[in-house]
Design an enzyme around this catalytic site. Structure first.
Site, PDB file in Angstrom:
ATOM      1  N   LYS A   1      36.820   9.518  15.883  1.00  0.00           N
ATOM      2  CA  LYS A   1      35.641   9.118  15.109  1.00  0.00           C
ATOM      3  C   LYS A   1      34.882  10.350  14.581  1.00  0.00           C
ATOM      4  O   LYS A   1      34.199  10.271  13.565  1.00  0.00           O
ATOM      5  CB  LYS A   1      34.688   8.286  15.960  1.00  0.00           C
ATOM      6  CG  LYS A   1      35.297   7.050  16.627  1.00  0.00           C
ATOM      7  CD  LYS A   1      35.415   5.890  15.669  1.00  0.00           C
ATOM      8  CE  LYS A   1      35.799   4.575  16.350  1.00  0.00           C
ATOM      9  NZ  LYS A   1      37.073   4.575  17.079  1.00  0.00           N
TER      10      LYS A   1
HETATM   11  C1  LIG Z   1      38.197   3.722  17.047  1.00  0.00           C
HETATM   12  C2  LIG Z   1      39.427   4.135  17.785  1.00  0.00           C
HETATM   13  C3  LIG Z   1      40.699   3.595  17.469  1.00  0.00           C
HETATM   14  C4  LIG Z   1      40.895   2.530  16.424  1.00  0.00           C
HETATM   15  O1  LIG Z   1      40.720   3.007  15.126  1.00  0.00           O
HETATM   16  P1  LIG Z   1      40.465   2.007  13.909  1.00  0.00           P
HETATM   17  O2  LIG Z   1      40.188   2.847  12.744  1.00  0.00           O
HETATM   18  O3  LIG Z   1      39.280   1.175  14.328  1.00  0.00           O
HETATM   19  O4  LIG Z   1      41.699   1.166  13.771  1.00  0.00           O
HETATM   20  C5  LIG Z   1      41.806   4.085  18.154  1.00  0.00           C
HETATM   21  N1  LIG Z   1      41.668   5.005  19.126  1.00  0.00           N
HETATM   22  C6  LIG Z   1      40.473   5.530  19.468  1.00  0.00           C
HETATM   23  C7  LIG Z   1      40.394   6.523  20.576  1.00  0.00           C
HETATM   24  C8  LIG Z   1      39.309   5.122  18.807  1.00  0.00           C
HETATM   25  O5  LIG Z   1      38.119   5.646  19.167  1.00  0.00           O
END
Ligand SMILES: *Cc1c(COP(=O)(O)O)cnc(C)c1O
Length: 496
Positions: free
Chosen positions: A112
């Site tokens: 993120k």
């Molecule tokens: C948010 C997240 C995901 C999923 O990603 P999306 O873009 O929502 O599909 C996968 N792994 C981690 C560690 C995340 O924080």
């Protein structure tokens, strides 16, 4: 050529990139989508000689066409700096025949950060460009990862304040500690008595509260969202796929133009959609492999053409993928419906009414570049253990779901195309699940003992994000009922 942003749910007038970033969601409840996907205008070999920041500029300038070069470069420079623990920003690590694209070298050691470190700068630049004089107040409900990444991104960013609500007993101890120790006078973190849905519903009500909006306006504030449907989060995610390819080319791992596959551990469908956009820009990507955990709503969708959220919500060791409504999938649905907002709106209304919809055969035929599969809890743990024992490389639970699904894909198809696996979190973020997968003897150890043990066996130093919270003082200790959320927001903003 200018890119404008249309809504997925009606034919209201398209807006410029900066306006789409400011609004987050279209007024009709739809998501903003680019009216066309621009083609890369630098060759792959040119890109292979560039730094992460340079690639970021080459990709983002094509989507954020109303930003000047200076504005965009300024945002990029402020985002991808020493908050990351490597200048490469997103390194590739080869292990067991695949390339792991490590997207966890930012402030909160999850992917993120790749988007949330630049979103605040895109947002305040957008506000300036549109003569918004109000201070931007980011309001977010979080089940863990997004909250901390948003706090870290917005802390001390001038012209913004951020308020995060989390379920007091619904996040992991490390996640809570990360949030309540957040520094920055413009940050505010509040636990609520209730679950994530309560927090989320409360936040939505605040966004829709006309009376509050008026009081905010008078005090010189306006709300905005850091939610993953904002195109200001989607566009920065396209960058690292282009950068990954550029690195493979620079290192002689692929020939220019050679196709690669990508595997993405998926929840809200934002990360894999970014890979899909990269492919449509001309990046040589073959298959987009969508990996789910036991909440395998997307696997079922790719198999049957029916998206059905009516099922039990399973709590897994990859909590950031425990999602039954993948919001960003709407952008793909809109596209395979032939950019038909009416058709898409019908399907989305079926989803909110009956909890499901089925796409046509025509639409399904356009999903041939996607492959979906899932990994059970046992398979995920098994993969972490096997990869560690064979290669000494330790990955987190989300990445392990992806790696396990990649194994299934190879077995199903015998496709040996070179493959990049999106590695979305540091194993230090999910230390307990990771260590217990490697050996059950670790289950008796304390959280920070496990952190030190992981550092030893993986031969990786403990990331700063974890070191910090060992000793950091708790600075946010407000807890309230769901009904008090509005009061708390007003208190923090000094509105009476
Ligand atoms: C948010 C997240 C995901 C999923 O990603 P999306 O873009 O929502 O599909 C996968 N792994 C981690 C560690 C995340 O924080």
């Amino acid at each position: 050529m200018e890119v404008l942003y249309k809504s997925t749910r009606s034919d209201i007038a398209p807006v410029k990139a900066s306006q789409a970033i400011l609004k987050g969601l279209s007024d009709d409840g739809g998501l903003f989508v680019p009216d066309h996907i621009p083609a890369l205008d630098k060759s792959l070999s040119e890109l292979s000689k560039m730094s992460y920041k340079e690639v970021a500029y080459e990709v983002m300038k094509l989507f954020l066409t109303d930003f000047t070069e200076e504005e965009l470069k300024n945002c990029i420079n402020k985002a991808y700096d020493s908050k990351f623990d490597t200048e490469v920003i997103a390194p590739l690590v080869e292990a067991d025949g695949a390339y792991y694209l490590e997207l966890f070298h930012g402030a909160t050691i999850a992917f993120k950060d790749m988007a949330l470190s630049i979103l605040p700068h895109l947002l305040i630049t957008s506000a300036k460009k549109n003569n918004v004089k109000n201070e931007i107040v980011i309001l977010t409900a979080t089940s863990g990862d997004t909250g901390k990444a948003a706090l870290a991104g917005f802390a001390e960013v001038e012209g913004t304040k951020i308020i995060v609500f989390y379920p007091k007993n619904g996040v992991s101890p490390i996640q809570e500690k990360q949030m309540v120790t957040q520094k920055g006078a413009n940050t505010h973190v509040i636990g609520i008595h209730g679950n994530f849905d309560d927090a989320q519903t409360g936040v939505k009500q605040l966004f829709n509260d006309k009376e509050l909006a008026k009081e905010m306006e008078e005090a010189g504030y306006q709300f905005s969202s850091a939610n993953s449907i904002n195109i200001g989060r989607l566009v920065p995610q396209i960058v690292y796929y282009v950068y990954a390819y550029a690195q493979l080319l620079a290192e002689g791992e692929v020939k220019e133009g050679e196709t690669i596959n990508v595997v993405v551990p998926t929840g809200n469908f934002g990360n894999i959609l970014a890979a899909f956009y990269a492919k449509n820009m001309g990046l040589p990507i073959g298959k987009l492999i969508c990996a789910s955990n036991d909440n395998k709503v997307l696997y079922d969708f790719f198999k049957t053409g029916t998206y059905d959220r009516n099922r039990e919500f399973v709590l897994t060791t990859s909590p950031s993928m425990d999602i039954l409504i993948s919001s960003n999938l709407e952008r793909l649905i809109y596209r395979i419906a032939g950019a038909d907002s009416k058709k898409n709106a019908e399907l989305m209304s079926a989803l909110s009414g009956e909890g499901k919809y089925t796409i046509t055969e025509d639409m399904k035929a356009q999903l041939k570049d996607f492959y979906g599969n899932y990994a059970s809890e046992a398979e995920t743990a098994q993969l972490i253990k096997a990869l560690y024992e064979d290669c000494g490389y330790v990955i987190d639970t989300h990445t392990a779901v992806a790696a396990s699904v990649y194994g299934k894909y190879k077995k199903d198809t015998a496709d040996e195309t070179k493959t990049v696996i999106a590695s979305t979190a540091s194993p230090f973020k999910f230390t307990r699940s990771v260590m217990e997968a490697i050996d059950t003897k670790y289950s008796s150890m304390g959280d920070f003992e496990l952190v030190d043990e992981l550092s030893k066996i993986a031969n990786v130093s403990v990331p700063n994000a974890i070191e910090e919270i060992r000793t950091a003082p708790v600075v946010h200790n407000t807890v309230c009922d769901r009904t008090e959320m509005k009061e708390k927001v007003k208190e923090f903003l000094g509105i009476n």
